[in-house]
Every structure is written in C-alpha cells, then in structure tokens.
Design a protein around this motif. Structure first.
Motif, PDB file in Angstrom:
ATOM      1  N   GLY A   1     -30.205  20.182  -1.142  1.00  0.00           N
ATOM      2  CA  GLY A   1     -30.379  18.743  -1.033  1.00  0.00           C
ATOM      3  C   GLY A   1     -30.853  18.044  -2.283  1.00  0.00           C
ATOM      4  O   GLY A   1     -31.053  16.834  -2.269  1.00  0.00           O
ATOM      5  N   ASP A   2     -31.045  18.784  -3.377  1.00  0.00           N
ATOM      6  CA  ASP A   2     -31.448  18.155  -4.628  1.00  0.00           C
ATOM      7  C   ASP A   2     -30.967  19.025  -5.784  1.00  0.00           C
ATOM      8  O   ASP A   2     -30.438  20.124  -5.589  1.00  0.00           O
ATOM      9  CB  ASP A   2     -32.967  17.936  -4.687  1.00  0.00           C
ATOM     10  N   TRP A   3     -31.144  18.514  -7.002  1.00  0.00           N
ATOM     11  CA  TRP A   3     -30.663  19.265  -8.164  1.00  0.00           C
ATOM     12  C   TRP A   3     -31.344  20.622  -8.310  1.00  0.00           C
ATOM     13  O   TRP A   3     -30.646  21.624  -8.550  1.00  0.00           O
ATOM     14  CB  TRP A   3     -30.818  18.455  -9.453  1.00  0.00           C
ATOM     15  N   PRO A   4     -32.673  20.746  -8.189  1.00  0.00           N
ATOM     16  CA  PRO A   4     -33.276  22.070  -8.339  1.00  0.00           C
ATOM     17  C   PRO A   4     -32.689  23.105  -7.378  1.00  0.00           C
ATOM     18  O   PRO A   4     -32.453  24.258  -7.760  1.00  0.00           O
ATOM     19  CB  PRO A   4     -34.765  21.817  -8.063  1.00  0.00           C
ATOM     20  N   GLY A   5     -32.453  22.708  -6.123  1.00  0.00           N
ATOM     21  CA  GLY A   5     -31.884  23.644  -5.168  1.00  0.00           C
ATOM     22  C   GLY A   5     -30.456  24.025  -5.506  1.00  0.00           C
ATOM     23  O   GLY A   5     -30.063  25.192  -5.373  1.00  0.00           O
ATOM     24  N   LEU A   6     -29.659  23.061  -5.944  1.00  0.00           N
ATOM     25  CA  LEU A   6     -28.287  23.348  -6.349  1.00  0.00           C
ATOM     26  C   LEU A   6     -28.252  24.238  -7.584  1.00  0.00           C
ATOM     27  O   LEU A   6     -27.400  25.128  -7.708  1.00  0.00           O
ATOM     28  CB  LEU A   6     -27.539  22.042  -6.636  1.00  0.00           C
ATOM     29  N   ALA A   7     -29.189  24.003  -8.495  1.00  0.00           N
ATOM     30  CA  ALA A   7     -29.224  24.796  -9.721  1.00  0.00           C
ATOM     31  C   ALA A   7     -29.595  26.242  -9.435  1.00  0.00           C
ATOM     32  O   ALA A   7     -28.900  27.178  -9.862  1.00  0.00           O
ATOM     33  CB  ALA A   7     -30.197  24.173 -10.723  1.00  0.00           C
ATOM     34  N   THR A   8     -30.696  26.447  -8.714  1.00  0.00           N
ATOM     35  CA  THR A   8     -31.128  27.821  -8.468  1.00  0.00           C
ATOM     36  C   THR A   8     -30.238  28.537  -7.465  1.00  0.00           C
ATOM     37  O   THR A   8     -30.015  29.744  -7.570  1.00  0.00           O
ATOM     38  CB  THR A   8     -32.585  27.864  -7.960  1.00  0.00           C
TER      39      THR A   8
ATOM     40  N   THR B   1     -15.756  13.752  -6.163  1.00  0.00           N
ATOM     41  CA  THR B   1     -17.209  13.739  -6.251  1.00  0.00           C
ATOM     42  C   THR B   1     -17.818  14.384  -5.018  1.00  0.00           C
ATOM     43  O   THR B   1     -17.615  13.915  -3.894  1.00  0.00           O
ATOM     44  CB  THR B   1     -17.736  12.300  -6.379  1.00  0.00           C
ATOM     45  N   ALA B   2     -18.559  15.455  -5.215  1.00  0.00           N
ATOM     46  CA  ALA B   2     -19.297  16.100  -4.130  1.00  0.00           C
ATOM     47  C   ALA B   2     -20.626  15.378  -3.961  1.00  0.00           C
ATOM     48  O   ALA B   2     -21.342  15.138  -4.931  1.00  0.00           O
ATOM     49  CB  ALA B   2     -19.537  17.571  -4.455  1.00  0.00           C
ATOM     50  N   ALA B   3     -20.952  15.055  -2.705  1.00  0.00           N
ATOM     51  CA  ALA B   3     -22.185  14.326  -2.411  1.00  0.00           C
ATOM     52  C   ALA B   3     -22.987  15.082  -1.362  1.00  0.00           C
ATOM     53  O   ALA B   3     -22.886  14.791  -0.158  1.00  0.00           O
ATOM     54  CB  ALA B   3     -21.875  12.908  -1.933  1.00  0.00           C
ATOM     55  N   PRO B   4     -23.787  16.074  -1.768  1.00  0.00           N
ATOM     56  CA  PRO B   4     -24.627  16.792  -0.792  1.00  0.00           C
ATOM     57  C   PRO B   4     -25.598  15.832  -0.121  1.00  0.00           C
ATOM     58  O   PRO B   4     -26.326  15.093  -0.784  1.00  0.00           O
ATOM     59  CB  PRO B   4     -25.373  17.815  -1.663  1.00  0.00           C
ATOM     60  N   GLY B   5     -25.600  15.836   1.208  1.00  0.00           N
ATOM     61  CA  GLY B   5     -26.465  14.915   1.937  1.00  0.00           C
ATOM     62  C   GLY B   5     -26.081  13.468   1.779  1.00  0.00           C
ATOM     63  O   GLY B   5     -26.893  12.577   2.070  1.00  0.00           O
TER      64      GLY B   5
ATOM     65  N   ALA C   1     -15.450  12.429 -15.636  1.00  0.00           N
ATOM     66  CA  ALA C   1     -15.399  11.761 -14.335  1.00  0.00           C
ATOM     67  C   ALA C   1     -16.575  12.203 -13.464  1.00  0.00           C
ATOM     68  O   ALA C   1     -17.135  13.294 -13.648  1.00  0.00           O
ATOM     69  CB  ALA C   1     -14.083  12.082 -13.637  1.00  0.00           C
ATOM     70  N   ASP C   2     -16.947  11.366 -12.509  1.00  0.00           N
ATOM     71  CA  ASP C   2     -18.036  11.705 -11.595  1.00  0.00           C
ATOM     72  C   ASP C   2     -17.708  12.999 -10.852  1.00  0.00           C
ATOM     73  O   ASP C   2     -16.596  13.180 -10.353  1.00  0.00           O
ATOM     74  CB  ASP C   2     -18.248  10.584 -10.578  1.00  0.00           C
ATOM     75  N   ALA C   3     -18.708  13.893 -10.760  1.00  0.00           N
ATOM     76  CA  ALA C   3     -18.502  15.178 -10.095  1.00  0.00           C
ATOM     77  C   ALA C   3     -19.537  15.452  -9.017  1.00  0.00           C
ATOM     78  O   ALA C   3     -19.234  16.124  -8.034  1.00  0.00           O
ATOM     79  CB  ALA C   3     -18.522  16.312 -11.121  1.00  0.00           C
ATOM     80  N   LEU C   4     -20.762  14.948  -9.207  1.00  0.00           N
ATOM     81  CA  LEU C   4     -21.847  15.287  -8.282  1.00  0.00           C
ATOM     82  C   LEU C   4     -22.736  14.072  -8.063  1.00  0.00           C
ATOM     83  O   LEU C   4     -23.341  13.560  -9.007  1.00  0.00           O
ATOM     84  CB  LEU C   4     -22.668  16.445  -8.855  1.00  0.00           C
ATOM     85  N   ALA C   5     -22.794  13.611  -6.818  1.00  0.00           N
ATOM     86  CA  ALA C   5     -23.675  12.496  -6.443  1.00  0.00           C
ATOM     87  C   ALA C   5     -24.886  13.076  -5.723  1.00  0.00           C
ATOM     88  O   ALA C   5     -24.744  13.682  -4.659  1.00  0.00           O
ATOM     89  CB  ALA C   5     -22.933  11.510  -5.548  1.00  0.00           C
ATOM     90  N   LEU C   6     -26.054  12.915  -6.295  1.00  0.00           N
ATOM     91  CA  LEU C   6     -27.267  13.497  -5.749  1.00  0.00           C
ATOM     92  C   LEU C   6     -27.964  12.519  -4.798  1.00  0.00           C
ATOM     93  O   LEU C   6     -27.811  11.294  -4.931  1.00  0.00           O
ATOM     94  CB  LEU C   6     -28.208  13.891  -6.880  1.00  0.00           C
ATOM     95  N   PRO C   7     -28.738  13.049  -3.851  1.00  0.00           N
ATOM     96  CA  PRO C   7     -29.408  12.171  -2.886  1.00  0.00           C
ATOM     97  C   PRO C   7     -30.365  11.164  -3.513  1.00  0.00           C
ATOM     98  O   PRO C   7     -30.688  10.153  -2.883  1.00  0.00           O
ATOM     99  CB  PRO C   7     -30.155  13.160  -1.983  1.00  0.00           C
ATOM    100  N   ASP C   8     -30.830  11.415  -4.731  1.00  0.00           N
ATOM    101  CA  ASP C   8     -31.734  10.457  -5.376  1.00  0.00           C
ATOM    102  C   ASP C   8     -30.996   9.267  -5.973  1.00  0.00           C
ATOM    103  O   ASP C   8     -31.618   8.380  -6.575  1.00  0.00           O
ATOM    104  CB  ASP C   8     -32.578  11.149  -6.447  1.00  0.00           C
ATOM    105  N   GLY C   9     -29.669   9.241  -5.823  1.00  0.00           N
ATOM    106  CA  GLY C   9     -28.883   8.124  -6.318  1.00  0.00           C
ATOM    107  C   GLY C   9     -28.214   8.366  -7.652  1.00  0.00           C
ATOM    108  O   GLY C   9     -27.343   7.589  -8.057  1.00  0.00           O
ATOM    109  N   SER C  10     -28.592   9.403  -8.358  1.00  0.00           N
ATOM    110  CA  SER C  10     -27.973   9.702  -9.634  1.00  0.00           C
ATOM    111  C   SER C  10     -26.607  10.361  -9.432  1.00  0.00           C
ATOM    112  O   SER C  10     -26.382  11.062  -8.446  1.00  0.00           O
ATOM    113  CB  SER C  10     -28.876  10.605 -10.484  1.00  0.00           C
ATOM    114  N   VAL C  11     -25.714  10.103 -10.355  1.00  0.00           N
ATOM    115  CA  VAL C  11     -24.367  10.674 -10.312  1.00  0.00           C
ATOM    116  C   VAL C  11     -24.092  11.340 -11.653  1.00  0.00           C
ATOM    117  O   VAL C  11     -24.270  10.726 -12.710  1.00  0.00           O
ATOM    118  CB  VAL C  11     -23.304   9.592 -10.025  1.00  0.00           C
ATOM    119  N   LEU C  12     -23.673  12.593 -11.607  1.00  0.00           N
ATOM    120  CA  LEU C  12     -23.415  13.372 -12.819  1.00  0.00           C
ATOM    121  C   LEU C  12     -21.923  13.590 -12.995  1.00  0.00           C
ATOM    122  O   LEU C  12     -21.204  13.857 -12.025  1.00  0.00           O
ATOM    123  CB  LEU C  12     -24.111  14.735 -12.741  1.00  0.00           C
ATOM    124  N   SER C  13     -21.480  13.497 -14.217  1.00  0.00           N
ATOM    125  CA  SER C  13     -20.103  13.870 -14.526  1.00  0.00           C
ATOM    126  C   SER C  13     -19.979  15.390 -14.529  1.00  0.00           C
ATOM    127  O   SER C  13     -20.985  16.118 -14.525  1.00  0.00           O
ATOM    128  CB  SER C  13     -19.701  13.313 -15.891  1.00  0.00           C
TER     129      SER C  13
END
Length: 250
Positions: free
Chosen positions: A204-211, A89-93, A162-174
């Motif tokens: 530091g957030d999903w929009p930044g990771l996406a773009t 699981t990658a956890a930016p920030g 499986a969990d792959a991405l833990a975002l700073p807002d607390g959400s975790v994405l497979s």
C-alpha cells in the motif's frame, strides 16, 4: 545491480535472460498456511498472461489507470509487473472511480463496483483458484487468464517518462523514476545478486512495494513475501529465515 533497465518491466526481462529457473518470489500467508514459490520463468509467465489480458481483452492503452485493490500477494506482483509491461499506470489501493480498470480481492468487491470500466475479481485462493461463483459485475481472473498467451509484446514501446505508478499518497512516478528509486532502495538495503529479502510489508505504499518486489528485482535478488507475518511468532520467524536462506529482512 541491474544498470540497464529503462522501465520496471526490464528488471524481469533481465532476470529471465540471466537465470529463468532460480526462485524469484516465495509467498507465505500465515493465516492460511499457504506457501507458493515462483521461479523467474513462472512469474514471467503469469505476467505475460496478465499483460495479454490487459492489452487484448480489457483493451487498455497507455495513459489508462488500473486500480489494484489487492493485498501483498504473489498475484498482485504479477499485476504490477503486467501494468508496467503494457505501459499503463498501476494504482495500488487506488480510487476505483478514477480508474479505467479495477482489480479487486474478495474483501473489496463492493468498493470496486464504483469503477465504471472493466472489473476483475481475484479470489486469492491457493494455487490461483477460482471463485465458487463469479461475483456479479466482475470477470474472474482465474477463469480469464489461463487461455492468454505465454509471451507478451506491447503494441507500442513503453515510454520511460510516462506515468507508471500512482501511489496512495497522491504521488505519481514515471517508469524511469520507479527504476531509479528501486535501485536506490536496493543499494540502501545492501542488496545484490543472490540476496534474499524477507518482507512482511503490504503493497500500500512505496516502502512496501520496494521491499516486497521492486528492490530485490532491481538487485538481481529474490523476495520472501509474507502476509500476516505477525501470526508467525519469533521462533517461527527464525525458522523461516533459516529455511528460506534469507540474507536481508525488511
């Protein structure tokens, strides 16, 4: 659009199979004047070496968490994709105290010391340069990664659920959710094969990771990732858009 990916690492594999020589990530730091252009093959090589470092030297296993205390940077992109390739699981920030491994830039070393596991320091110098002196309690990525293998295979297949991405807002994405959301972002931005997206957002957030990485990868496009873009000015930005043949801007 990449419609066959099951996990985020598949985006890079597809790009490598299609055209390894095309530009994939162009990085600018407008505070230092640095510019780095990575082809698909070059980024894939950095990802493979980093994944081998994670799996073999740092001993991570599926279910482990890697806190990435790093800015939007081409080496951060390599770490994210390496985590996806290994199946951790990658956890930016992310919180270093909750991580099995922490990877820190030079500005967050003190915070990173809270990690009780392995600690990797990134100088983030041009051309992937080393620290003049390795920070106490850390291994220097630029010292450790060159000797790693140029190809990577996980010890076990990565589970898309499986969990792959833990975002700073607390959400975790497979992994499957990261793939789905990256495709959705690519479609919303109008990206397709050959699209070239300029992003000045952080990771530091999903929009930044996406773009800044995932949506262009999902679309079969490329990204111009800019740090400190606010220092460029309007005229400088127009010149960059033209010089880099940017088709979309975040």
């Amino acid at each position: 659009m990449n419609d066959t990916a099951a996990i985020p690492a598949d985006f890079l594999r597809s790009a490598l199979a299609a055209d390894p020589g095309r530009p994939l990530l162009t990085y600018y730091d407008d505070a230092t004047g640095e510019r780095v252009e990575l082809s698909v093959a070059t980024l894939a090589n950095w990802v493979a070496k980093t994944a081998n470092l994670l799996q073999d030297d740092l001993g991570v296993q599926p279910g482990d968490r890697v806190a990435l205390l790093l800015p939007a940077h081409w080496q951060t992109a390599a770490w994210l994709l390496a985590c996806f390739a290994v199946g951790v699981t990658a956890a930016p920030g992310g919180d270093p105290t909750a991580a099995d491994v922490v990877v820190s830039g030079p500005e967050t070393l003190e915070a990173a010391r809270a990690c009780s596991g392995e600690r990797i320091a990134m100088a983030l110098r041009p051309l992937g340069g080393r620290f003049p002196a390795v920070p106490d309690g850390f291994a220097d990525y630029a010292v450790e990664v060159p000797g790693q293998g140029d190809r990577f295979s996980p010890y076990a297949p990565v589970d898309p659920e499986a969990d792959a991405l833990a975002l700073p807002d607390g959400s975790v994405l497979s992994g499957a959710q990261v793939v789905a959301r990256a495709r959705e972002e690519a479609a919303a931005l109008g990206l397709g094969p050959g699209s070239r997206l300029l992003s000045g957002d952080g990771y530091g957030d999903w929009p930044g990771l996406a773009t800044g990485l995932l949506a262009p990868l999902a679309a079969g496009g490329s990204v111009v990732l800019c740090r400190h873009l606010d220092r460029l000015g309007d005229a400088g930005l127009e010149r960059r858009l033209e010089a880099e043949r940017v088709t979309h801007q975040a």
